[in-house]
Design a protein around this motif. Structure first.
Motif, PDB file in Angstrom:
ATOM      1  N   TYR A   1      50.466  80.578  -8.466  1.00  0.00           N
ATOM      2  CA  TYR A   1      49.960  81.529  -7.481  1.00  0.00           C
ATOM      3  C   TYR A   1      48.587  81.004  -7.074  1.00  0.00           C
ATOM      4  O   TYR A   1      47.688  80.877  -7.917  1.00  0.00           O
ATOM      5  CB  TYR A   1      49.885  82.913  -8.131  1.00  0.00           C
ATOM      6  CG  TYR A   1      49.477  84.030  -7.197  1.00  0.00           C
ATOM      7  CD1 TYR A   1      50.254  84.342  -6.093  1.00  0.00           C
ATOM      8  CD2 TYR A   1      48.333  84.767  -7.443  1.00  0.00           C
ATOM      9  CE1 TYR A   1      49.886  85.376  -5.237  1.00  0.00           C
ATOM     10  CE2 TYR A   1      47.960  85.807  -6.609  1.00  0.00           C
ATOM     11  CZ  TYR A   1      48.743  86.102  -5.499  1.00  0.00           C
ATOM     12  OH  TYR A   1      48.369  87.119  -4.665  1.00  0.00           O
TER      13      TYR A   1
ATOM     14  N   PRO B   1      45.820  81.904  -5.487  1.00  0.00           N
ATOM     15  CA  PRO B   1      44.529  82.513  -5.839  1.00  0.00           C
ATOM     16  C   PRO B   1      44.191  82.354  -7.326  1.00  0.00           C
ATOM     17  O   PRO B   1      43.030  82.106  -7.686  1.00  0.00           O
ATOM     18  CB  PRO B   1      44.731  83.991  -5.468  1.00  0.00           C
ATOM     19  CG  PRO B   1      45.771  83.968  -4.390  1.00  0.00           C
ATOM     20  CD  PRO B   1      46.694  82.852  -4.760  1.00  0.00           C
TER      21      PRO B   1
ATOM     22  N   MET C   1      43.236  78.621  -7.929  1.00  0.00           N
ATOM     23  CA  MET C   1      41.883  78.301  -7.477  1.00  0.00           C
ATOM     24  C   MET C   1      40.842  78.962  -8.385  1.00  0.00           C
ATOM     25  O   MET C   1      39.803  78.379  -8.673  1.00  0.00           O
ATOM     26  CB  MET C   1      41.704  78.740  -6.015  1.00  0.00           C
ATOM     27  CG  MET C   1      42.565  77.954  -5.021  1.00  0.00           C
ATOM     28  SD  MET C   1      42.117  76.197  -4.885  1.00  0.00           S
ATOM     29  CE  MET C   1      43.449  75.403  -5.773  1.00  0.00           C
TER      30      MET C   1
ATOM     31  N   LEU D   1      45.188  71.797  -5.177  1.00  0.00           N
ATOM     32  CA  LEU D   1      45.845  72.563  -4.115  1.00  0.00           C
ATOM     33  C   LEU D   1      46.841  71.672  -3.373  1.00  0.00           C
ATOM     34  O   LEU D   1      47.992  72.047  -3.147  1.00  0.00           O
ATOM     35  CB  LEU D   1      44.801  73.110  -3.135  1.00  0.00           C
ATOM     36  CG  LEU D   1      45.394  73.881  -1.953  1.00  0.00           C
ATOM     37  CD1 LEU D   1      45.986  75.208  -2.422  1.00  0.00           C
ATOM     38  CD2 LEU D   1      44.337  74.135  -0.882  1.00  0.00           C
TER      39      LEU D   1
ATOM     40  N   THR E   1      49.893  71.022  -5.476  1.00  0.00           N
ATOM     41  CA  THR E   1      50.743  72.195  -5.662  1.00  0.00           C
ATOM     42  C   THR E   1      51.552  72.492  -4.404  1.00  0.00           C
ATOM     43  O   THR E   1      52.760  72.733  -4.466  1.00  0.00           O
ATOM     44  CB  THR E   1      49.868  73.410  -6.038  1.00  0.00           C
ATOM     45  OG1 THR E   1      49.082  73.048  -7.178  1.00  0.00           O
ATOM     46  CG2 THR E   1      50.712  74.612  -6.379  1.00  0.00           C
ATOM     47  N   ILE E   2      50.877  72.451  -3.258  1.00  0.00           N
ATOM     48  CA  ILE E   2      51.598  72.708  -2.010  1.00  0.00           C
ATOM     49  C   ILE E   2      52.613  71.581  -1.771  1.00  0.00           C
ATOM     50  O   ILE E   2      53.747  71.827  -1.357  1.00  0.00           O
ATOM     51  CB  ILE E   2      50.624  72.790  -0.811  1.00  0.00           C
ATOM     52  CG1 ILE E   2      49.513  73.803  -1.075  1.00  0.00           C
ATOM     53  CG2 ILE E   2      51.390  73.118   0.482  1.00  0.00           C
ATOM     54  CD1 ILE E   2      49.888  75.223  -0.969  1.00  0.00           C
TER      55      ILE E   2
ATOM     56  N   ARG F   1      58.600  83.803   0.199  1.00  0.00           N
ATOM     57  CA  ARG F   1      58.279  82.928  -0.940  1.00  0.00           C
ATOM     58  C   ARG F   1      56.873  82.351  -0.809  1.00  0.00           C
ATOM     59  O   ARG F   1      56.168  82.185  -1.806  1.00  0.00           O
ATOM     60  CB  ARG F   1      59.308  81.808  -1.043  1.00  0.00           C
ATOM     61  CG  ARG F   1      60.674  82.304  -1.476  1.00  0.00           C
ATOM     62  CD  ARG F   1      61.587  81.158  -1.804  1.00  0.00           C
ATOM     63  NE  ARG F   1      61.119  80.458  -2.991  1.00  0.00           N
ATOM     64  CZ  ARG F   1      61.579  79.283  -3.376  1.00  0.00           C
ATOM     65  NH1 ARG F   1      62.494  78.673  -2.658  1.00  0.00           N
ATOM     66  NH2 ARG F   1      61.132  78.712  -4.476  1.00  0.00           N
TER      67      ARG F   1
ATOM     68  N   GLY G   1      54.616  84.789  -1.972  1.00  0.00           N
ATOM     69  CA  GLY G   1      54.665  84.838  -3.436  1.00  0.00           C
ATOM     70  C   GLY G   1      53.728  83.829  -4.073  1.00  0.00           C
ATOM     71  O   GLY G   1      53.296  83.989  -5.211  1.00  0.00           O
ATOM     72  N   MET G   2      53.433  82.770  -3.342  1.00  0.00           N
ATOM     73  CA  MET G   2      52.474  81.795  -3.856  1.00  0.00           C
ATOM     74  C   MET G   2      51.045  82.140  -3.452  1.00  0.00           C
ATOM     75  O   MET G   2      50.114  81.415  -3.784  1.00  0.00           O
ATOM     76  CB  MET G   2      52.806  80.393  -3.317  1.00  0.00           C
ATOM     77  CG  MET G   2      54.002  79.767  -3.983  1.00  0.00           C
ATOM     78  SD  MET G   2      54.279  78.090  -3.343  1.00  0.00           S
ATOM     79  CE  MET G   2      52.953  77.167  -4.133  1.00  0.00           C
ATOM     80  N   GLY G   3      50.890  83.220  -2.710  1.00  0.00           N
ATOM     81  CA  GLY G   3      49.542  83.635  -2.324  1.00  0.00           C
ATOM     82  C   GLY G   3      48.940  82.792  -1.214  1.00  0.00           C
ATOM     83  O   GLY G   3      47.723  82.697  -1.085  1.00  0.00           O
ATOM     84  N   LEU G   4      49.789  82.202  -0.379  1.00  0.00           N
ATOM     85  CA  LEU G   4      49.261  81.308   0.654  1.00  0.00           C
ATOM     86  C   LEU G   4      48.555  82.066   1.781  1.00  0.00           C
ATOM     87  O   LEU G   4      47.585  81.582   2.342  1.00  0.00           O
ATOM     88  CB  LEU G   4      50.383  80.468   1.273  1.00  0.00           C
ATOM     89  CG  LEU G   4      50.998  79.383   0.408  1.00  0.00           C
ATOM     90  CD1 LEU G   4      51.788  78.415   1.267  1.00  0.00           C
ATOM     91  CD2 LEU G   4      49.908  78.618  -0.327  1.00  0.00           C
TER      92      LEU G   4
ATOM     93  N   SER H   1      46.746  84.650   1.886  1.00  0.00           N
ATOM     94  CA  SER H   1      45.396  85.163   1.635  1.00  0.00           C
ATOM     95  C   SER H   1      44.417  84.041   1.300  1.00  0.00           C
ATOM     96  O   SER H   1      43.294  84.303   0.905  1.00  0.00           O
ATOM     97  CB  SER H   1      45.441  86.162   0.472  1.00  0.00           C
ATOM     98  OG  SER H   1      45.896  85.513  -0.695  1.00  0.00           O
TER      99      SER H   1
ATOM    100  N   LYS I   1      37.842  86.248  -2.779  1.00  0.00           N
ATOM    101  CA  LYS I   1      38.496  86.517  -4.058  1.00  0.00           C
ATOM    102  C   LYS I   1      38.572  88.017  -4.343  1.00  0.00           C
ATOM    103  O   LYS I   1      39.566  88.493  -4.881  1.00  0.00           O
ATOM    104  CB  LYS I   1      37.734  85.826  -5.181  1.00  0.00           C
ATOM    105  CG  LYS I   1      37.888  84.321  -5.066  1.00  0.00           C
ATOM    106  CD  LYS I   1      37.249  83.557  -6.187  1.00  0.00           C
ATOM    107  CE  LYS I   1      37.485  82.075  -5.929  1.00  0.00           C
ATOM    108  NZ  LYS I   1      36.929  81.196  -6.917  1.00  0.00           N
TER     109      LYS I   1
ATOM    110  N   GLY J   1      41.519  89.511  -3.230  1.00  0.00           N
ATOM    111  CA  GLY J   1      42.763  88.945  -3.745  1.00  0.00           C
ATOM    112  C   GLY J   1      43.071  87.574  -3.184  1.00  0.00           C
ATOM    113  O   GLY J   1      44.135  87.013  -3.430  1.00  0.00           O
ATOM    114  N   GLY J   2      42.138  87.011  -2.434  1.00  0.00           N
ATOM    115  CA  GLY J   2      42.376  85.705  -1.839  1.00  0.00           C
ATOM    116  C   GLY J   2      41.854  84.567  -2.692  1.00  0.00           C
ATOM    117  O   GLY J   2      41.511  84.752  -3.864  1.00  0.00           O
ATOM    118  N   SER J   3      41.827  83.372  -2.090  1.00  0.00           N
ATOM    119  CA  SER J   3      41.391  82.177  -2.812  1.00  0.00           C
ATOM    120  C   SER J   3      40.039  81.682  -2.329  1.00  0.00           C
ATOM    121  O   SER J   3      39.550  80.682  -2.819  1.00  0.00           O
ATOM    122  CB  SER J   3      42.413  81.050  -2.631  1.00  0.00           C
ATOM    123  OG  SER J   3      43.677  81.459  -3.073  1.00  0.00           O
TER     124      SER J   3
END
Lengths: 397, 273, 374
Positions: free
Chosen positions: B199, B201, B204, C7, C10-11, C39, C42-45, C47, C52, C55-57
């Protein structure tokens, strides 16, 4: 110090204080304390009812001269001795001769005495028999206890297990309990002429590299040995061995794992390791339908069908037919690789085949580096012709 | 910590063992020298260990509790643990120190075992069946033995019910259903599940200085220096060599039918058909 | 490994395993792939750019472009709808939406439960603000939106729209505003999805507003802020489009290189011939140049340095380089490129998307010239 008390588990029962022959254990705040008088003999480990005393005793330098004999741990399945056990005897015989020591077979099980003669006729000088109702096939905990206890008592120089699924889960527990080294899945074993150390050779890096491992200071020296690599000796009828019964002291905790059921029907028995001919397919086969062609070829040759990891992941064949690093290691007389590029993970599982035929459209496929016969062509054109040619030949006979 | 389900509390403390390995799928052989070409090969989480993480996370999701990922390795193994946090692990421990280097499976199992003891109580340790760089499949059983817990090896399905582990595992000739007391250790194969992707977020966030990753050395886990790393390893490598790959390859040529006939001839000469 | 590499890796893994194998099928179906959309959530892309705390990166421009580049390497359609969901479809909603709107729309959008779209272009023009005729008229208690928007990415599947409207013609550039319009607002009409050349798994349509009434708090930002808000995003949009271009160029290059090694002509792999080697060498060089331009630009932006010129240059160069790479790819694949069974055709068709979004090359050249003081 290689014996210690896990404080969380100590019940403060003081049994170990009495068990210690050196008076190295005392109580402090209701917990056992081991002091510097300890020579790591392990007597307390056995006495402890809560398993709170742990030992790595043998990780310290062992007096190697005290350890003698080559042991092989026999494995039975469905009430029969497995062929790989006889291979272990064949291999162990050579080692015992080189060491000028005895070859001992360890038979542990519910009812195994009857196999002692087999062990003798295949090369054992001594057969240690351990019988107990708790020693069911495939149960790691009771077998680990029986074999560890026997090894502590008899001090063998070498202990070999078959690298079967059971052997590979049992041997590590025994090695950990004895605090000794273990080398996995060896394909070659020998004795160093000068030091008499066991030289254990195994493939690493998916078979691209071979590593020779030894344990100079720890005993016993332990290996699991890849089935199908070593040669069993021909049976020598009437050959005798000393048959020695050993006591088994299982504990309640050895029954912490129970088998509820064995669903045999779920999986057709596919023992690729014992197949003489294997027809195998990879990415180039392309589909489940593609594998039908391979099955046809296999039927003509009396072969088993196998495949690469990709073939399994794509669902073209079942996982029990996978050859390679994460599947089975095979060494058939003939291996026909169809549409297999020959990634090292796959090669590590089949490079031992005596004759390798590779059919592939890519002339640079690594599989051609290890093939005996290279057919640089489309498998869908060659295999039907091959089936036809084999059938024609069959008709002639 | 696991407590009796009848008391209404059934949280699981799960420890997942993770190893960072070179991606052996990328390792190629130099066709001229026959040696391994390891340059530029990326490090990944050992594939079976991804399935172990997934198994641990699913248990936590159905029971509550915590998943702690533990890895022993060089400092860059931190990446594997960050990925584990990204997948959902609650915390991670990196066992890294020069003294840990060169460990064989015995020394490694001691180190991991010590770390697990240090972490306190646990209900289940989950590990991958084997690592693709070593293929020994010994760490799981050796850690189980060190911790004095039963083991289920090559599990393809697992669940916790009534305070016991119920698992299925592959056997040479079938699937075996087993029941096992907790705490226990399980190793899983890739048939067990499909690992989730991290996931982003969380992944990171694992780079934040305050991410829940502890870095421990021998003293932190109370390890005996003589039992770790090269010193604590009874087995030693005497030599390595590349197996001779060169075989005399016979190349068949011609039309498919001609090649097929030639092949049958060769198989017959070798008494293979 | 730093977070950028992690990152990217993972992507890339997701793209290699889950997108590339189905990319051609998605294109053939010409349907928004809702499962894949979920999907990715589901990986949080979606946001990834947001803080943070939300809920983002908290991804900066560099991280965001890495994600876009990798997704575009797998499928331009997927990259396009993801970029929409991450950036223009939700950005103003997050920054200027009321807490209630954020809760009802932004959060579900991040979870992949709602699809976002951005309505800018009108039949009369795209880059030219003067061509915007959709109006937002304030009445006593709400705002009435009337107009006609086209080329709305995600238009047919969206649950809400961020709409650029003219609020006061007399105020010139200060007479625009952005408004939030849920799809279920009476008066919102979504036309059929366009049949188009490329990015066929992204659905695009017109959206018509016939006196759509929305509450006044659906206005994003202060009165007259529309043009300024849009301008504030131009650098980001351009460099992001450049990253999408880079991803496509890499996909075309990877496929070409593999094919050049496999395909044989006159007894040798075609990659052994200089004619093919020169094509691949040029592609690789231009990819490297694009990469340097794009990430030099994002790093400037991440440090707060204005980068309009750099972003325009990166987009201009990278999109043209992607066109050339896809063109060469179709030549290396020969007649097979003409078949939709192979990806070459998809790459070629998808390049056109890059030429229009984020400003055409011609407009960008004018902007660059202006930055040069001409």
């Amino acid at each position: 110090m290689a014996v210690w008390v896990e404080k969380d588990d100590c019940a403060g029962c003081e049994t170990c204080v009495e068990a210690c022959p050196l008076g190295a254990i005392s109580m402090r705040d209701g917990l056992a304390i081991i002091d510097e008088k300890c020579n790591s003999c392990g007597a307390c480990v056995e006495s402890c009812s809560t398993g709170a005393i742990k030992s790595d005793a043998a990780a310290a330098k062992a007096d190697t001269s005290q350890y003698r004999d080559v042991w092989i741990v026999a494995e039975t399945r469905h009430g029969r001795v497995r062929p790989c056990t006889l291979e272990l005897l064949g291999c162990g015989r050579g080692l015992a001769n080189a060491l000028d020591q005895r070859l001992c077979a360890v038979l542990a099980g519910k009812e195994v005495k009857g196999f002692a003669a087999d062990m003798a006729e295949h090369g054992a000088d001594v057969v240690y028999v351990m019988e107990d109702a708790g020693l069911e096939e495939g149960r790691t905990l009771p077998h680990a206890r029986a074999i560890t206890d026997a090894a502590r008592e008899k001090k063998p120089a070498v202990v070999l297990f078959s690298a079967t699924p059971f052997g590979r889960e049992l041997a590590p527990r025994v090695s950990r309990r004895l605090g000794t080294g273990l080398t996995a899945d060896c394909t070659e074993l020998g004795i160093d002429g000068a030091t008499k150390n066991l030289l254990q050779t195994r493939p690493a890096w998916g078979g691209n590299l071979m590593a020779t491992i030894y344990s100079p200071d720890s005993r016993p020296q332990m290996s699991t040995v890849r089935p199908g690599v070593m040669k069993a000796l021909p049976r020598e009828p009437g050959r005798k061995a000393d048959i020695v019964g050993l006591k088994v002291n299982l504990k309640a905790e050895d029954a912490r794992l129970q088998v509820v059921e064995l669903k045999k029907g779920l999986r057709k028995k596919v023992d690729l390791t014992e197949a003489k001919i294997i027809v195998s397919g990879g990415n180039g086969v392309g589909s489940k339908e593609g594998f039908k062609l391979l099955e046809e070829l296999a039927a003509v040759l009396g072969a088993e069908v196998a495949g690469t990891r990709i073939a399994v992941e794509e669902g073209w064949i079942t996982a029990d037919r996978q050859v390679g690093q994460t599947g089975q290691s095979v060494c058939p007389d003939l291996y026909i690789a169809c549409g297999i590029s020959g990634a090292i993970q796959h090669r590590s599982g089949m490079a031992g085949a005596k004759t390798i035929v590779a059919i592939n459209t890519d002339p640079n496929a690594p599989i051609f580096q290890i093939a005996d016969i290279a057919v640089n062509a489309d498998l869908f054109k060659v295999v039907p012709e091959l089936i036809a040619a084999l059938r024609a030949r069959g008709d002639e006979c | 910590m696991y407590r009796d389900a009848r008391l209404g509390v059934a949280e699981l403390d799960v420890i997942v063992l993770v190893k960072q390995v070179p991606n052996t799928a990328e390792v190629k052989i130099d066709p001229r020298t026959g040696t391994l070409m390891r340059e530029g090969v990326e490090s990944i989480i050992n594939p079976d260990d991804l399935h172990a993480l997934e198994a641990g996370l699913r248990l936590r999701e159905s029971h509550g509790g915590r998943v702690t990922a533990v890895s022993m390795g060089p400092p860059q193994a931190m990446d594997a643990l960050r990925e584990a946090l990204g997948m959902g692990a609650d915390a991670a421990v990196l066992l890294t120190d020069r003294a840990f280097a060169g460990a064989d499976t015995l020394a490694t199992s001691y180190t991991l075992g010590k770390c697990i003891r240090k972490l306190g109580r646990f209900d289940l340790v989950v590990a991958g069946h084997q690592a693709i760089d070593g293929d020994t499949a010994q760490i799981g059983p050796q850690v189980a033995e060190y911790l004095d817990v039963p083991q289920v090896i090559r599990a393809t399905r697992l669940e916790v019910r009534d305070g016991e582990l119920h698992a299925e595992r592959t056997h040479e000739d079938g699937v075996e259903a087993v029941r096992c007391a907790l705490p226990a250790l399980v190793t899983v194969t890739r048939e067990a599940n499909k690992p989730r992707y991290p996931y982003i977020p969380r992944l990171m966030a694992a780079f934040d200085p305050n991410a829940p990753i502890k870095t421990w050395g021998p003293k932190d886990i109370g390890a005996d220096e003589r039992l770790i790393g090269l010193k604590g390893s009874p087995t030693q490598v005497q030599k390595t060599f590349t197996p001779k790959l060169e075989k005399k390859v016979e190349k068949l040529s011609g039309q498919p039918a001609e090649m097929a006939r030639a092949l049958v001839g060769r198989l017959k000469e070798r008494r293979l058909a | 490994m730093n977070s950028e590499e992690m990152l990217r890796r993972t992507i890339a893994k997701f793209v290699d395993n889950e997108i590339i194998p189905v990319a051609n099928d998605l294109d053939e179906k010409e349907t928004f792939p809702r499962d894949l959309f979920k999907r990715l959530a589901g990986m949080g892309l979606y946001s990834i750019r947001y803080p943070k705390e939300a809920g983002g990166s908290a991804a900066d421009n560099t991280h965001f472009c890495i994600m876009c580049e990798e997704l575009a390497r797998g499928s331009m359609s997927v990259a396009a709808f993801t970029a929409m969901q991450c950036l223009m479809g939700t950005d103003f909603l997050f920054k200027y939406g009321t807490p209630e709107l954020r809760e009802r729309y932004w959060r579900p959008a991040m979870r992949g439960e709602k699809v976002a779209a951005f309505c800018l272009t009108e039949p009369g023009g795209g880059t030219d603000l003067a061509a915007v005729t959709t109006t937002a008229r304030k009445s006593a208690d709400d705002v009435v939106i009337t107009g006609y928007k086209t080329w709305v990415t995600n238009g047919p599947v969206a649950d809400f729209y961020t709409v650029l409207c003219q609020t006061d013609r007399s105020k010139g550039p200060k007479g625009f505003g952005f408004f939030f319009v849920p799809r279920d607002t009476p008066g919102v009409v979504v036309t059929r999805k366009f049949s188009k050349m490329g990015t066929r798994a992204t659905e695009i349509s017109e959206v018509i507003f016939r006196d759509a009434h929305v509450p006044r708090e659906h206005q994003f930002g202060p009165d007259g802020s529309g043009a300024a808000l849009l301008n504030s995003k131009l650098e980001e949009i351009r460099v992001m489009t450049a990253a999408l271009s880079l991803g496509l160029a890499r996909a075309a290059f990877d496929a070409s290189l593999r094919y050049a090694n496999e395909r044989e002509a006159f007894g040798r792999p075609i990659g052994k011939y200089q004619a093919i080697q020169m094509k691949l060498a040029t592609m690789a060089t231009e990819i490297e140049a694009s990469r340097l331009m794009i990430y030099d630009c994002t790093r400037r932006m991440d440090r707060g340095i204005p980068a309009m010129k750099e972003a325009s240059m990166a987009k201009y160069f990278a999109s043209e380089a992607a066109c050339r790479a896809a063109d060469e790819c179709t030549r290396i694949f020969g007649a097979y490129a003409y078949s939709n069974e192979y990806p070459a055709s998809r790459f070629y068709r998808d390049t056109r998307f890059l030429l229009y979004g984020g400003g055409t090359s011609e407009i960008l050249q004018v902007i660059i010239a202006k930055e040069l003081g001409l």
